[in-house]
Design an enzyme around this catalytic site. Structure first.
Site: not given
Lengths: 294, 294
Positions: B95, B171, B239
């Site tokens: 990611t 994503k 994150k």
């Protein structure tokens, strides 16, 4: 329950009353709208001239009105409460702030009746199909008495607590999640649109991933249409997220996501879209993020 | 695809590499952790001493690393890119921010190879069961070449666009919804707990109503346990929602819900709970709202 009174025959109330008639409960009804009364008569209900008349001698009075203030007017100002049978139940099914429901319950108890706090979820579709979720709070014995009536309007009847107001809390929490989920889909689509991603493909992927929600699957497709049908209006979430935040304020609970989502519904209503489908909160996101030619 | 290289054999990467071996792809792997390398060898993989060695002559290099910076180090500083076969593909499955992926793709293209932007969703459970969602962006011909390899790791392989960076956007949008949904459940439960509502009953009702989300059903039960197993850590959403907000900042998109949710994950990590299950963001809500004895 030999006789039911039903006040508030709107888009939800009328099909709910019809389902009670189908379940062979005698229903006397009242609404300000003469067309709603005619529809009740067609379904086999008894039409009355006032809330007080509808309530006369009834074992349970069902209130599917706009808000707690209207419930108060009908019960006390218009005299519906005092014309009920001695041990009658008052079933409040509107979405109201928990504190207002608790106050109403006290006033109802003061004249020897009991209030069942029983808000619903499932919308017009659920009201018609008798698939509403009903979140009832009342002492267990009271809940048992009213259960067959509730079961006549919904297929998921939950006893969420003994104290009136707890049903309202559950409904409030339900609306918090619903409202935040709709705004989250709009926010996500607005980011994706800016990046040039195909939103139909995105919707398909998100619907099958951990990002899925009931609202994504229901409102997501309508966010991608120009002028979608209205299944629930922006103004409903202006009101319901307002109740969520008032509940948070009453009990001193910070609700940052609900507060942010409410602002986006408010802004949408502020541009005159209060009666648009609630999926159209996406227009506010697209406007502020430069996705539309203003 | 006669030879695959796989770098990053962590909790996701190792089961993904195992599934490729089960699908009869030859896999050469590298990771800093010797136990991960031993597990790869047990599964029939070829263990290498460096990323450069694993990449030597491979037709595709799969990167399941922590972030874009680590991908850059492996490709350029450690020389993995130049040791690949001439027409090899680099498959970035971590990611990463969309802009970083687009920059990496340019640098890979400059030496005659092509980058496939292919982040995944589905977590460790999906990686093990080969049920990952894979959101791939690459020119159609490149996507066709890599499809059998992706299909060896997930059962939902989407071609979301032609330009590297678009997979990362999808994503990112996925993580926006996931993170906001988890925080929304925590916010809703915090309000309900303050009102004294039974949260198990509430969870059951919400799971069957319009308030439902995949995250409510998955994380909701863990929010009601004292010390739940960790399926995905608070730090992951610190994150990933950070990447969401960076993407919004890069493309000038306001994301009020994602920003509010990120603050709650940050505060949770700030109290030393970064490695706790992400459901434990509820502890921050309960703390600020006075639901716990501090």
């Amino acid at each position: 329950m030999n006789q039911l009174a039903f006040i508030g025959l709107g888009s939800m109330g009328l099909p709910m009353a019809r389902n009670l008639l189908s379940a062979r409960f005698p229903v006397a009804g009242f609404d300000m709208n003469p067309r709603a009364l005619a529809a009740l008569a067609d379904a086999g209900g008894r039409v009355c001239d006032s809330a007080r008349d509808a309530a006369r001698g009834a074992d349970a009075l069902i209130l599917m009105v706009v808000n707690a203030t209207q419930a108060e007017q009908i019960l006390f100002d218009e005299g519906a409460l005092e014309s009920l049978a001695d041990d009658a139940l008052v079933v409040l099914m509107a979405t109201c702030p928990s504190a207002a429901v608790a106050r109403l319950a006290e006033r109802v108890a003061a004249v020897g009746r009991q209030l069942v706090d029983a808000p619903v979820s499932g919308g017009v579709v659920g009201a018609r199909a008798r698939t509403l979720s009903i979140m009832a709070a009342a002492p267990a014995a009271v809940f048992e008495r009213i259960f067959p009536v509730l079961r006549g309007m919904g297929d998921k009847v939950f006893h969420v607590g003994e104290e009136p107001g707890q049903g309202a809390v559950v409904k409030t929490v339900n609306q918090l999640l619903c409202g935040v989920h709709i705004a989250a889909v709009a926010e996500a689509f607005s980011l994706a649109r800016k990046a040039g991603v195909d939103l139909q493909v995105l919707l398909e992927i998100m619907s099958g991933s951990a990002a899925a929600s009931w609202m994504l699957k229901d409102r997501g497709p309508r966010m991608l249409r120009d002028d979608p049908e209205v299944t629930s209006a922006i103004d409903i979430f202006v009101k319901d997220l307002g109740i969520v935040l008032a509940s948070g304020s009453d009990s001193r609970v910070a609700l940052p996501l609900a507060a942010a989502a409410h602002q986006m519904f408010l802004a949408t209503a502020g541009r005159g879209l209060g009666q648009a489908d609630d999926s159209q909160v996406i227009q506010s996101y697209d406007l502020i993020n430069g996705n539309c030619q203003a």
